[in-house]
Design a protein around this motif. Structure first.
Motif, PDB file in Angstrom:
ATOM      1  N   PRO A   5       0.838  -1.206   0.000  1.00  0.00           N
ATOM      2  CA  PRO A   5       0.000   0.000   0.000  1.00  0.00           C
ATOM      3  C   PRO A   5       0.865   1.245   0.000  1.00  0.00           C
ATOM      4  CG  PRO A   5       0.016  -1.064   2.159  1.00  0.00           C
ATOM      5  CD  PRO A   5       0.675  -2.017   1.220  1.00  0.00           C
ATOM      6  N   LYS A   6       0.307   2.333  -0.481  1.00  0.00           N
ATOM      7  CA  LYS A   6       1.066   3.586  -0.533  1.00  0.00           C
ATOM      8  C   LYS A   6       1.080   4.307   0.810  1.00  0.00           C
ATOM      9  CE  LYS A   6       0.388   4.433  -5.477  1.00  0.00           C
ATOM     10  NZ  LYS A   6      -0.123   5.375  -6.506  1.00  0.00           N
ATOM     11  N   THR A   7       0.066   4.057   1.625  1.00  0.00           N
ATOM     12  CA  THR A   7      -0.002   4.704   2.931  1.00  0.00           C
ATOM     13  C   THR A   7      -0.171   3.660   4.024  1.00  0.00           C
ATOM     14  OG1 THR A   7      -2.401   5.018   2.827  1.00  0.00           O
ATOM     15  CG2 THR A   7      -0.994   6.804   1.958  1.00  0.00           C
ATOM     16  N   MET A   8       0.121   4.083   5.234  1.00  0.00           N
ATOM     17  CA  MET A   8       0.019   3.181   6.381  1.00  0.00           C
ATOM     18  C   MET A   8      -0.351   3.983   7.624  1.00  0.00           C
ATOM     19  SD  MET A   8       4.007   2.508   7.453  1.00  0.00           S
ATOM     20  CE  MET A   8       5.040   3.868   8.050  1.00  0.00           C
ATOM     21  N   GLU A  22      -1.486   8.581  12.619  1.00  0.00           N
ATOM     22  CA  GLU A  22      -1.621   9.294  11.354  1.00  0.00           C
ATOM     23  C   GLU A  22      -1.523   8.345  10.167  1.00  0.00           C
ATOM     24  OE1 GLU A  22       0.447  13.444  13.002  1.00  0.00           O
ATOM     25  OE2 GLU A  22       1.346  12.373  11.313  1.00  0.00           O
ATOM     26  N   ASP A  23      -2.066   8.776   9.055  1.00  0.00           N
ATOM     27  CA  ASP A  23      -1.847   8.097   7.786  1.00  0.00           C
ATOM     28  C   ASP A  23      -0.650   8.757   7.119  1.00  0.00           C
ATOM     29  OD1 ASP A  23      -4.066   6.159   7.529  1.00  0.00           O
ATOM     30  OD2 ASP A  23      -5.318   7.959   7.629  1.00  0.00           O
ATOM     31  N   ILE A  24       0.422   7.993   6.955  1.00  0.00           N
ATOM     32  CA  ILE A  24       1.626   8.518   6.324  1.00  0.00           C
ATOM     33  C   ILE A  24       2.055   7.568   5.206  1.00  0.00           C
ATOM     34  CG2 ILE A  24       2.357   9.645   8.447  1.00  0.00           C
ATOM     35  CD1 ILE A  24       4.447   7.448   8.794  1.00  0.00           C
ATOM     36  N   ALA A  25       2.992   7.999   4.400  1.00  0.00           N
ATOM     37  CA  ALA A  25       3.460   7.173   3.288  1.00  0.00           C
ATOM     38  C   ALA A  25       4.239   5.963   3.800  1.00  0.00           C
ATOM     39  CB  ALA A  25       4.340   8.004   2.361  1.00  0.00           C
ATOM     40  N   VAL A  26       4.024   4.836   3.180  1.00  0.00           N
ATOM     41  CA  VAL A  26       4.857   3.665   3.451  1.00  0.00           C
ATOM     42  C   VAL A  26       6.275   3.993   2.998  1.00  0.00           C
ATOM     43  CG1 VAL A  26       5.307   1.250   2.858  1.00  0.00           C
ATOM     44  CG2 VAL A  26       2.957   2.027   3.247  1.00  0.00           C
ATOM     45  N   PRO A  27       7.274   3.824   3.862  1.00  0.00           N
ATOM     46  CA  PRO A  27       8.635   4.208   3.481  1.00  0.00           C
ATOM     47  C   PRO A  27       9.184   3.333   2.359  1.00  0.00           C
ATOM     48  CG  PRO A  27       8.651   3.017   5.554  1.00  0.00           C
ATOM     49  CD  PRO A  27       7.213   3.268   5.223  1.00  0.00           C
ATOM     50  N   VAL A  28       9.962   3.934   1.503  1.00  0.00           N
ATOM     51  CA  VAL A  28      10.601   3.224   0.396  1.00  0.00           C
ATOM     52  C   VAL A  28      12.049   2.953   0.775  1.00  0.00           C
ATOM     53  CG1 VAL A  28      11.252   3.326  -2.037  1.00  0.00           C
ATOM     54  CG2 VAL A  28       9.096   4.356  -1.276  1.00  0.00           C
ATOM     55  N   PRO A  29      12.465   1.686   0.841  1.00  0.00           N
ATOM     56  CA  PRO A  29      13.836   1.391   1.259  1.00  0.00           C
ATOM     57  C   PRO A  29      14.859   1.856   0.231  1.00  0.00           C
ATOM     58  CG  PRO A  29      12.762  -0.604   0.492  1.00  0.00           C
ATOM     59  CD  PRO A  29      11.701   0.462   0.535  1.00  0.00           C
ATOM     60  N   MET A 137       6.005   1.452  16.011  1.00  0.00           N
ATOM     61  CA  MET A 137       4.568   1.655  16.220  1.00  0.00           C
ATOM     62  C   MET A 137       3.945   2.139  14.917  1.00  0.00           C
ATOM     63  SD  MET A 137       4.266   3.140  20.092  1.00  0.00           S
ATOM     64  CE  MET A 137       5.123   2.330  21.444  1.00  0.00           C
ATOM     65  N   ALA A 138       4.047   1.277  13.924  1.00  0.00           N
ATOM     66  CA  ALA A 138       3.591   1.555  12.556  1.00  0.00           C
ATOM     67  C   ALA A 138       3.404   0.222  11.855  1.00  0.00           C
ATOM     68  CB  ALA A 138       4.616   2.409  11.807  1.00  0.00           C
ATOM     69  N   GLU A 139       2.762   0.277  10.707  1.00  0.00           N
ATOM     70  CA  GLU A 139       2.554  -0.964   9.963  1.00  0.00           C
ATOM     71  C   GLU A 139       3.818  -1.431   9.238  1.00  0.00           C
ATOM     72  OE1 GLU A 139      -1.942  -1.224   8.561  1.00  0.00           O
ATOM     73  OE2 GLU A 139      -1.087   0.743   8.037  1.00  0.00           O
TER      74      GLU A 139
END
Length: 362
Positions: A5-8, A22-29, A137-139
């Protein structure tokens, strides 16, 4: 990254007592990073101190308050590697699909401490969930190249596997004590760190392990962790009991895991001459003792302990063995949207919680 997903959902620190889901962007490694899907993250007493603003507890306005705006908290975590370049995977010795836990500290590798092999005392001291690196503490979260990752078996429930971080810390405290077969060991406190210290001390096979706590329920749990004797200081004279057990001399080793100032003086008085005192706790307030006990009266060895260096493989092996009472230790699990409830549970000294965790998929 198209398969993710683009957000998490993520908990974000803004200020003391201002944590927001919050809804934030899924980090890109990056090329040297891994992406982890978080399975569970323990809530530590230090997370609660951070939440309230550490300066309230240190009594020193020059110290950092720990809350770094924009950072996601959480350092006791386990998760599945879901993405990473071949180079990043090779660097950590893992594959996509592996489950790992990471040490709390992300050492720089360049300071004097790191260069001498003392990485857990790294000068910059960047840590997951506190300083510089987002915690769990995030997806999803990033595992940076300097992280110290350890594989964990997938058969272990996630909230049990996340106990590897506090258990490794406890084992380090036990290592600092340099236990022998003849030692009578007193562990003050039967919370997560104290229970881990009991487990570690029992595995060293000393003469006796004694657990102290004011909560009888936690003392019962200490027995399940292997304590030979449990004492409630509100009900018995622990000084008299331990002197009677030791021919009037006192304990050989005292490991302090309560974080309460009164436990410091208690330990100094319980020890025999030439005994060993190990301090693991982080205190809420300044602590003062009669230092002449340490020097002139008893010539004690007083040792500190920080994090869990070199103890992670042993901690994970113990957890994977299935021999620890982790269902009793890991008492409460919450979802990401319940972070306030989780923090409140950790702070409720009258409650029945021991180890509180957040499970993002819950």
């Amino acid at each position: 990254m198209s398969e993710f997903p683009k957000t998490m959902k993520a908990v974000v620190m803004h200020a003391p007592e201002d944590y927001r889901l919050e809804d934030i962007a899924v980090p890109v490694p990056g090329a040297d990073e891994l992406l982890m899907k978080v399975e569970a993250v323990g809530v530590c007493a230090s997370d609660l101190k951070c939440y309230h603003g550490a300066s309230k507890f240190w009594g020193d306005e020059n110290r950092d308050r720990w809350v770094e705006p924009g950072i996601t908290p959480g350092h006791e975590f386990v998760g599945e590697i879901v993405a990473g370049s071949p180079e990043a995977l090779e660097l950590h010795g893992v594959q996509v699909g592996d489950r790992i836990a990471c040490e709390q500290i992300v050492p720089c590798g360049e300071c004097m401490y790191c260069q001498r092999g003392w990485y857990w005392m790294c000068g910059p001291h960047d840590m997951f969930g506190f300083k510089h690196y987002n915690g769990a503490m995030a997806e999803y979260m990033i595992v940076p190249p300097l992280a110290r990752a350890h594989k964990v078996g997938k058969s272990v429930p996630a909230h049990h596997a996340a106990f590897a971080e506090p258990l490794s810390c406890s084992l380090h405290a036990v290592e600092r004590a340099q236990l022998t077969f003849d030692d009578v060991v007193v562990v003050a406190g039967s919370g997560p760190i104290g229970l881990g210290a009991i487990i570690g001390a029992v595995h060293k096979n000393p003469k006796m392990v004694i657990a102290l706590d004011f909560d009888d329920h936690k003392l019962e749990l200490a027995k399940k962790c292997g304590a030979d004797l449990t004492l409630n200081p509100s009900k018995v004279d622990v000084y008299e009991e331990i002197r009677n057990l030791t021919g009037g001399y006192g304990a050989d080793v005292y490991i302090e895991c309560t974080g309460h100032p009164s436990a410091v003086g208690q330990g100094l008085n319980l020890l025999r001459k030439l005994g060993r005192y190990v301090e693991y706790s982080v205190f809420k307030e300044n602590t003062s003792v009669d230092w002449s006990i340490i020097s002139d009266d008893k010539e004690l060895d007083v040792l500190g302990a920080h994090l869990g260096p070199h103890c992670w493989p042993a901690a994970i092996k113990m957890i994977e063995s299935g021999s620890l009472p982790l269902d009793d230790i890991c008492t409460h699990q919450f979802g990401l949207g319940e972070v306030q409830e989780a923090l409140d549970k950790v702070g409720d000294s009258a409650g029945a919680s021991v180890k509180v965790s957040i499970v993002p998929g819950r």
